[in-house]
Design an enzyme around this catalytic site. Sequence first.
Site, PDB file in Angstrom:
ATOM      1  N   HIS A 287       5.101   5.461   5.837  1.00  0.00           N
ATOM      2  CA  HIS A 287       5.958   4.964   4.753  1.00  0.00           C
ATOM      3  C   HIS A 287       5.191   4.085   3.770  1.00  0.00           C
ATOM      4  O   HIS A 287       5.717   3.728   2.701  1.00  0.00           O
ATOM      5  CB  HIS A 287       7.130   4.166   5.334  1.00  0.00           C
ATOM      6  CG  HIS A 287       8.458   4.573   4.769  1.00  0.00           C
ATOM      7  ND1 HIS A 287       8.685   4.720   3.415  1.00  0.00           N
ATOM      8  CD2 HIS A 287       9.640   4.878   5.364  1.00  0.00           C
ATOM      9  CE1 HIS A 287       9.935   5.087   3.212  1.00  0.00           C
ATOM     10  NE2 HIS A 287      10.547   5.193   4.382  1.00  0.00           N
ATOM     11  N   ARG A 288       3.958   3.748   4.075  1.00  0.00           N
ATOM     12  CA  ARG A 288       3.157   2.961   3.140  1.00  0.00           C
ATOM     13  C   ARG A 288       2.627   3.804   1.996  1.00  0.00           C
ATOM     14  O   ARG A 288       2.354   3.295   0.906  1.00  0.00           O
ATOM     15  CB  ARG A 288       1.981   2.296   3.869  1.00  0.00           C
ATOM     16  CG  ARG A 288       2.382   1.280   4.930  1.00  0.00           C
ATOM     17  CD  ARG A 288       1.169   0.824   5.719  1.00  0.00           C
ATOM     18  NE  ARG A 288       0.512   1.933   6.417  1.00  0.00           N
ATOM     19  CZ  ARG A 288      -0.574   1.802   7.194  1.00  0.00           C
ATOM     20  NH1 ARG A 288      -1.131   0.609   7.343  1.00  0.00           N
ATOM     21  NH2 ARG A 288      -1.088   2.856   7.797  1.00  0.00           N
TER      22      ARG A 288
END
Length: 489
Positions: A460-461
């Site tokens: 998700h980064r």
Amino acid sequence: MTTATLHEQLFRLPDLGEGLTEAEIIDWKVAVGDTVTIDQIVVEVETAKAAVEVPVPYAGTVLRLHAEAGTALGVGEPLITVGSGVPAGADGTGGRPGEDAAERYREEEQAGSGNVLIGYGTGHEPAPRRRRRRGAPTATASATSATSAIDSTAAAGPAAVVVPAADSAFAADSTSTAGPTPTAGPATAAGPAAAVVPHAPRAISPLVRRMAREHGIDLTALAPSGPAGVVLRRDVEQAVAQGTRPPAEPAPSVEPVSNGPVRIPLRGVRRAVADKLSRSRTEIPDATTWVDVDATGLLQAKKALEAAEPGRRVGLLALLARICVAGLRRYPELNSAVDTERREILRFEEVHLGFAAQTDRGLVVPVVRDAHRLTTVQLAAELARLTELARTGSLPPDRLTGGTFTLNNYGVFGVDGSTPIINHPEAALLGVGRIVDKPWVVDGALAVRKVTQLSFSFDHRVCDGGVAGGFLRFVADCVERPATLLADV
């Protein structure tokens, strides 16, 4: 007679690949006193990636082996010492008595070693092993000293580090036993024991112990034919050929232990998998999304490709790989990694596609280099080649590192779905479940179709749900309508 001075050259465990910091000694291909040439394979080690045969960059006589089989060494730690020059006794007149017996024992220790992988070296073919025989065949005080060294080595266990003296052909002989010792001459497989010792036979070689265990042979009931009363491989083979299984002594009674655990060391590939997945869970804030898709069109496309050119096999994994490569071209954010120290996202231009392969040694992830440059047929051929190398344990280390995206077909295990863990340090992984017949609505009517589930885990980064969902939807559309891929050709 004069003794030539040996110039010692220390060879340390080299860097065997990206991110590898240590290796475990599996099997030595040479022993103290052997003559080696440049680039000759001297040891087989197991790294976190694969089994690797390591060549030595020096020529000369082996003076020291700095670790036993089963010992884990860090990169840069002493591995082997080689001396250049002519050692004492090379002319056959100055060697120490008993070295022939020790040499026969060393040969037994090498027995059964198979070539697994050559993944490091200068590219030359391994030089043939040459053995320089020294000394007379009569065993005297040195043979007794070698026997003592064998006993102490066996008692030390697999983690002990043995560093023999530089001028020893087998083991340190600083101590000797007074009085004569029996002659340790060669013996045939059917002959009596070559050495008479006042204690039970010993089997030092792990190979011999394993063979005996697998065939139910009691080593203490065999007549040893090796030096100093050592049971050799031929002794076990003879017992197996004769179909005799000496009665084993009754096992000692063991008190039951409540909730007693069995401790299994994490080593080799299993340890690498554990470390990588733990790091992935610790560092990567992952999320997983999934979708059920109608794979009927993909199966039809597979049949059409194979029918177009008889004899050519294009598997589903190759088609899925082609779809993933096309998807990464549309969503390049997912073909990346995160540099946590510099807090940067590294986006890669090349697609190095990893795919999970289950082998006898555990789960490995071979990498198809520059997958974006390959056609579907070329992808199929490369996947098949790497799969075969993985199953035989012959993958070179550079084919197990450097992936930018991983494809995992866990459907071969008969499961429908999963929440796959990202292969650190990559940013995404696509999992594919089994293809089964299910009711499916097609053009408003219920039909039986070939259905599979796609699971997509992402970091998700590097992206948000929109990018991840867009990639997964693109893959799903290509599975259901393979002609969609023509838009990217």
